[in-house]
Design a protein around this motif. Structure first.
Motif, PDB file in Angstrom:
ATOM      1  N   GLN A  55       1.072 -18.956  -2.001  1.00  0.00           N
ATOM      2  CA  GLN A  55       1.140 -19.763  -3.222  1.00  0.00           C
ATOM      3  C   GLN A  55      -0.202 -19.846  -3.928  1.00  0.00           C
ATOM      4  N   ARG A  56      -1.286 -19.893  -3.155  1.00  0.00           N
ATOM      5  CA  ARG A  56      -2.615 -19.929  -3.762  1.00  0.00           C
ATOM      6  C   ARG A  56      -2.932 -18.638  -4.508  1.00  0.00           C
ATOM      7  N   MET A  57      -2.314 -17.554  -4.087  1.00  0.00           N
ATOM      8  CA  MET A  57      -2.606 -16.244  -4.677  1.00  0.00           C
ATOM      9  C   MET A  57      -1.642 -15.858  -5.793  1.00  0.00           C
ATOM     10  N   GLN A  58      -0.733 -16.745  -6.162  1.00  0.00           N
ATOM     11  CA  GLN A  58       0.330 -16.364  -7.090  1.00  0.00           C
ATOM     12  C   GLN A  58      -0.151 -16.023  -8.506  1.00  0.00           C
ATOM     13  N   TYR A  59      -1.302 -16.489  -8.900  1.00  0.00           N
ATOM     14  CA  TYR A  59      -1.769 -16.231 -10.260  1.00  0.00           C
ATOM     15  C   TYR A  59      -2.708 -15.025 -10.353  1.00  0.00           C
ATOM     16  N   GLN A  60      -3.104 -14.494  -9.210  1.00  0.00           N
ATOM     17  CA  GLN A  60      -3.926 -13.283  -9.217  1.00  0.00           C
ATOM     18  C   GLN A  60      -3.007 -12.076  -9.151  1.00  0.00           C
ATOM     19  N   VAL A  61      -3.406 -10.995  -9.778  1.00  0.00           N
ATOM     20  CA  VAL A  61      -2.589  -9.780  -9.780  1.00  0.00           C
ATOM     21  C   VAL A  61      -3.360  -8.636  -9.139  1.00  0.00           C
ATOM     22  N   THR A  62      -2.607  -7.693  -8.605  1.00  0.00           N
ATOM     23  CA  THR A  62      -3.220  -6.538  -7.961  1.00  0.00           C
ATOM     24  C   THR A  62      -3.849  -5.650  -9.035  1.00  0.00           C
ATOM     25  N   PRO A  63      -4.904  -4.915  -8.680  1.00  0.00           N
ATOM     26  CA  PRO A  63      -5.624  -4.136  -9.690  1.00  0.00           C
ATOM     27  C   PRO A  63      -4.794  -3.042 -10.369  1.00  0.00           C
ATOM     28  N   TRP A 105      -1.811   4.147  -8.833  1.00  0.00           N
ATOM     29  CA  TRP A 105      -1.248   3.009  -8.104  1.00  0.00           C
ATOM     30  C   TRP A 105      -0.748   3.375  -6.713  1.00  0.00           C
ATOM     31  N   ALA A 106      -0.789   4.643  -6.331  1.00  0.00           N
ATOM     32  CA  ALA A 106      -0.166   5.101  -5.086  1.00  0.00           C
ATOM     33  C   ALA A 106      -0.820   4.501  -3.836  1.00  0.00           C
ATOM     34  N   ASP A 107      -2.134   4.506  -3.778  1.00  0.00           N
ATOM     35  CA  ASP A 107      -2.808   3.965  -2.591  1.00  0.00           C
ATOM     36  C   ASP A 107      -2.522   2.476  -2.423  1.00  0.00           C
ATOM     37  N   GLU A 108      -2.536   1.777  -3.538  1.00  0.00           N
ATOM     38  CA  GLU A 108      -2.272   0.343  -3.495  1.00  0.00           C
ATOM     39  C   GLU A 108      -0.831   0.063  -3.047  1.00  0.00           C
ATOM     40  N   ALA A 109       0.118   0.792  -3.585  1.00  0.00           N
ATOM     41  CA  ALA A 109       1.519   0.599  -3.200  1.00  0.00           C
ATOM     42  C   ALA A 109       1.722   0.918  -1.722  1.00  0.00           C
ATOM     43  N   ALA A 110       1.121   1.997  -1.235  1.00  0.00           N
ATOM     44  CA  ALA A 110       1.252   2.361   0.175  1.00  0.00           C
ATOM     45  C   ALA A 110       0.626   1.292   1.072  1.00  0.00           C
ATOM     46  N   LEU A 114      13.132  -1.689   7.103  1.00  0.00           N
ATOM     47  CA  LEU A 114      11.975  -0.928   7.578  1.00  0.00           C
ATOM     48  C   LEU A 114      12.095   0.545   7.200  1.00  0.00           C
ATOM     49  N   ILE A 115      13.292   1.091   7.349  1.00  0.00           N
ATOM     50  CA  ILE A 115      13.508   2.495   7.005  1.00  0.00           C
ATOM     51  C   ILE A 115      13.240   2.724   5.522  1.00  0.00           C
ATOM     52  N   LEU A 116      13.736   1.836   4.675  1.00  0.00           N
ATOM     53  CA  LEU A 116      13.520   1.983   3.232  1.00  0.00           C
ATOM     54  C   LEU A 116      12.044   1.862   2.859  1.00  0.00           C
ATOM     55  N   MET A 117      11.344   0.901   3.463  1.00  0.00           N
ATOM     56  CA  MET A 117       9.925   0.739   3.159  1.00  0.00           C
ATOM     57  C   MET A 117       9.111   1.941   3.636  1.00  0.00           C
ATOM     58  N   LEU A 118       9.401   2.430   4.836  1.00  0.00           N
ATOM     59  CA  LEU A 118       8.674   3.590   5.355  1.00  0.00           C
ATOM     60  C   LEU A 118       8.971   4.832   4.524  1.00  0.00           C
ATOM     61  N   SER A 119      10.222   4.983   4.117  1.00  0.00           N
ATOM     62  CA  SER A 119      10.588   6.126   3.265  1.00  0.00           C
ATOM     63  C   SER A 119       9.867   6.057   1.931  1.00  0.00           C
ATOM     64  N   ALA A 120       9.854   4.881   1.324  1.00  0.00           N
ATOM     65  CA  ALA A 120       9.163   4.715   0.044  1.00  0.00           C
ATOM     66  C   ALA A 120       7.684   5.023   0.200  1.00  0.00           C
ATOM     67  N   MET A 121       7.090   4.559   1.282  1.00  0.00           N
ATOM     68  CA  MET A 121       5.678   4.803   1.507  1.00  0.00           C
ATOM     69  C   MET A 121       5.415   6.303   1.672  1.00  0.00           C
TER      70      MET A 121
END
Length: 175
Positions: A111-119, A43-48, A16-23
């Protein structure tokens, strides 16, 4: 067993600390770049957003350990001690069933979403949606680790088990 539990909780907390720090770093860098250069990271908004999703699901188990989720105890308080234990055991069974169901449903959806990619990141959505089954699986583990004291006495793990002293919070650990 206690060392294994402490290691599990510590790893969960560090994740959690690493994810919050990265965000925080990503959002901070994006804001700085936007005001200093007039350009932002595409890509920043999407990653956050995706980090926030993961933070939500991964943190739920630690919150469960301390009794931090919403609870209405009027019925429990009105019962005798044996009735309270039976009610708490029923709650644990219902939660385990629900969490298990959500692991299954979350995994099916991921699993249903595995072939779609984020914008922007072009990351397969399975990595985003995997937060749900992983988070609910962690909830199962956390619930199993606290089930006995919860059923027997309605107790949760104190905050000092996570390196936080009870007197740093108003009303103590449960307050």
């Amino acid at each position: 067993m206690k060392r294994l539990e402490n290691a599990f909780v510590t790893l969960n907390g560090w994740a959690l600390i690493l994810m919050l720090s990265a965000m925080a770093l990503i959002v901070g860098a994006n804001i700085s770049l936007r005001y200093l250069t007039g350009h932002s990271l595409p890509w920043a908004d999407e990653a956050a957003r995706y980090l926030m999703i993961w933070l939500t699901f991964i943190s739920a188990g630690l919150i469960l350990r301390t009794g931090g989720h919403v609870a209405i105890t009027n019925l429990q308080d009105a019962l005798a001690e044996t009735g309270q234990k039976l009610l708490r055991a029923g709650i644990v069974l219902i939660l385990l069933t629900f969490f298990g169901f959500m692991v299954y449903v979350g995994w099916q959806y991921a699993q249903r979403m595995q072939y779609q990619v984020t914008p922007a990141l072009r990351l397969p959505f399975i990595y985003v949606y995997a937060a749900m089954p992983v988070g609910f699986a962690l909830l199962i583990v956390h619930l199993l680790l606290i089930a006995r004291p919860f059923i027997q006495a309605g107790e949760y793990k104190p905050l000092h088990a996570f390196g936080v002293e009870d007197d740093t919070l108003p009303g103590g650990a449960n307050g």
